[in-house]
Design a protein around this motif. Structure first.
Motif, PDB file in Angstrom:
ATOM      1  N   ASP A 171       0.801  -1.278  -0.100  1.00 20.24           N
ATOM      2  CA  ASP A 171       0.004  -0.233   0.638  1.00 20.24           C
ATOM      3  C   ASP A 171       0.875   0.977  -0.108  1.00 20.24           C
TER       4      ASP A 171
ATOM      5  N   LEU B 228     -11.613 -20.203  -3.667  1.00 15.59           N
ATOM      6  CA  LEU B 228     -12.561 -19.557  -2.735  1.00 15.59           C
ATOM      7  C   LEU B 228     -13.989 -19.551  -3.710  1.00 15.59           C
ATOM      8  N   GLY B 229     -14.158 -20.228  -4.776  1.00 16.67           N
ATOM      9  CA  GLY B 229     -15.443 -20.008  -5.580  1.00 16.67           C
ATOM     10  C   GLY B 229     -16.119 -18.721  -6.658  1.00 16.67           C
TER      11      GLY B 229
ATOM     12  N   ASP C 202     -17.796 -16.839  -6.726  1.00 16.22           N
ATOM     13  CA  ASP C 202     -18.468 -15.508  -6.446  1.00 16.22           C
ATOM     14  C   ASP C 202     -17.759 -14.589  -5.534  1.00 16.22           C
ATOM     15  N   ALA C 203     -16.015 -14.873  -5.142  1.00 14.12           N
ATOM     16  CA  ALA C 203     -15.015 -14.650  -4.472  1.00 14.12           C
ATOM     17  C   ALA C 203     -14.545 -13.697  -5.188  1.00 14.12           C
ATOM     18  N   GLN C 204     -14.165 -12.867  -4.445  1.00 16.79           N
ATOM     19  CA  GLN C 204     -13.994 -10.961  -5.092  1.00 16.79           C
ATOM     20  C   GLN C 204     -12.437 -10.932  -4.760  1.00 16.79           C
ATOM     21  N   TRP C 205     -12.261 -10.477  -5.345  1.00 14.76           N
ATOM     22  CA  TRP C 205      -9.947 -10.034  -4.525  1.00 14.76           C
ATOM     23  C   TRP C 205      -9.877  -8.337  -4.227  1.00 14.76           C
ATOM     24  N   ILE C 206      -9.989  -8.248  -3.112  1.00 14.28           N
ATOM     25  CA  ILE C 206     -10.043  -6.572  -2.709  1.00 14.28           C
ATOM     26  C   ILE C 206      -8.810  -6.471  -3.128  1.00 14.28           C
ATOM     27  N   ARG C 207      -7.825  -7.252  -2.480  1.00 12.57           N
ATOM     28  CA  ARG C 207      -5.979  -6.730  -1.527  1.00 12.57           C
ATOM     29  C   ARG C 207      -5.158  -8.317  -2.304  1.00 12.57           C
ATOM     30  N   GLN C 208      -4.004  -8.163  -2.897  1.00 15.84           N
ATOM     31  CA  GLN C 208      -3.613  -9.347  -2.392  1.00 15.84           C
ATOM     32  C   GLN C 208      -2.121  -8.669  -2.837  1.00 15.84           C
ATOM     33  N   GLU C 209      -1.236  -9.458  -1.924  1.00 13.71           N
ATOM     34  CA  GLU C 209      -0.090  -9.038  -1.752  1.00 13.71           C
ATOM     35  C   GLU C 209       0.601 -10.925  -1.745  1.00 13.71           C
ATOM     36  N   ARG C 210       0.302 -11.698  -1.202  1.00 14.10           N
ATOM     37  CA  ARG C 210       0.770 -12.984  -1.632  1.00 14.10           C
ATOM     38  C   ARG C 210       1.346 -13.449  -3.091  1.00 14.10           C
ATOM     39  N   SER C 211       1.871 -13.916  -3.642  1.00 18.14           N
ATOM     40  CA  SER C 211       2.691 -14.411  -4.707  1.00 18.14           C
ATOM     41  C   SER C 211       2.771 -15.380  -4.849  1.00 18.14           C
ATOM     42  N   TYR C 212       1.820 -15.718  -6.545  1.00 18.59           N
ATOM     43  CA  TYR C 212       1.082 -17.222  -6.563  1.00 18.59           C
ATOM     44  C   TYR C 212       2.516 -17.759  -7.565  1.00 18.59           C
TER      45      TYR C 212
END
Lengths: 127, 140
Positions: free
Chosen positions: B11, B80-81, B83-93
């Protein structure tokens, strides 16, 4: 929350310092609530302290390093630390409905919106 | 060596606030390869700890060739299905690979790995060829 503070870890070991680390977090809106995924490698359930006070959710984790007893450090990229992070939580969430679990070093916190604030249909009676 | 998938960085307002406080800042996963490694030398070889929270151990490969030990795998984004809406993503995949060059040859039969609380611990043993040997001094 985002600061590194170096504090002596006991009087007998003034050279050993411990940092405070702000863990990485994903925030996901789902259904009637919000899911937080926090990375706390090295932490098990007993190493975590999660509090919800006056609208602030605070997580503190102290991971166990588990260095080999007879090992001599050759290359170190992570050090003893304490994880700390706080979140301001809206009043629309019910603290009593907060679920938390940790698996493989990832803390999952589920916050549910309060039923009291859910939209309700008002039955209209005849006069 | 590592290819993290990062959608959002830290942030900027949080960084600004902490910067104004005059204190040094430290964020987990900041400007480092994945996974972060600690390596110790032991009498039997080396002990390695890799920080890799949220990994399925079945999706991690540990391989060894001569003195190079490689850790590779994939960290999948949790499903997470719909209906999941990612608001913030700090982790990496995504996929990752790290190779460690050790000062000795590793015996593939002497590697022990276990995954606890998001940390992978590896004990890599010396090959017989690289083990120190006591040389007997014969009398003339």
């Amino acid at each position: 929350m985002n600061d590194e503070t170096k504090t002596p870890q006991g009087e007998g070991s003034p050279d050993v310092t411990m940092t405070v680390t702000r863990p990485l977090v994903d925030v996901i809106e789902k259904g009637d609530g919000v899911i937080l995924l926090a990375e706390l490698p090295g932490c098990g359930p007993d190493d975590l302290d999660l509090t919800f006070d006056k609208g602030t959710l605070t997580l503190v984790g102290t991971p166990r390093m588990m260095a080999p007893e007879a090992g001599r450090p050759a290359h170190l990229e992570f050090h003893p630390t304490r994880y700390e992070r706080s979140f301001q939580i809206s009043e629309e969430f019910d603290p009593d409905k907060t679920d938390a679990q940790i698996a493989d070093g990832v803390l999952t916190v589920k916050l549910h919106r309060s039923d009291k604030l859910a939209p309700r249909k008002i039955a209209v009676k005849t006069g | 060596m590592v290819y993290p998938t990062r959608v959002f960085r830290a942030d900027p307002f949080e960084m600004l606030r902490s910067g104004l406080s005059g204190l040094p800042t430290f964020n987990a996963g900041q400007a480092t390869a994945f996974p972060r490694l600690n390596i110790w030398r032991t009498d039997e070889g080396a002990a390695i700890a890799a920080e890799m929270p949220g990994i399925d151990p079945d999706k991690v490969d540990i391989s060894v060739k001569d003195n190079v030990l490689s850790i590779s795998g994939e960290r999948e984004q949790p499903d997470l299905g719909d209906d999941a809406q990612w608001i913030r993503q700090e982790r990496s995949y995504g996929r990752f690979t790290r190779a460690i060059s050790l000062p000795f040859r590793v015996d593939p039969d002497r590697i022990d790995a276990r995954y606890t609380n998001g940390i992978l611990f590896i004990a890599a043993g010396l090959s017989d060829a690289d083990k120190p040997r006591k040389i007997e001094i014969k009398a003339a």
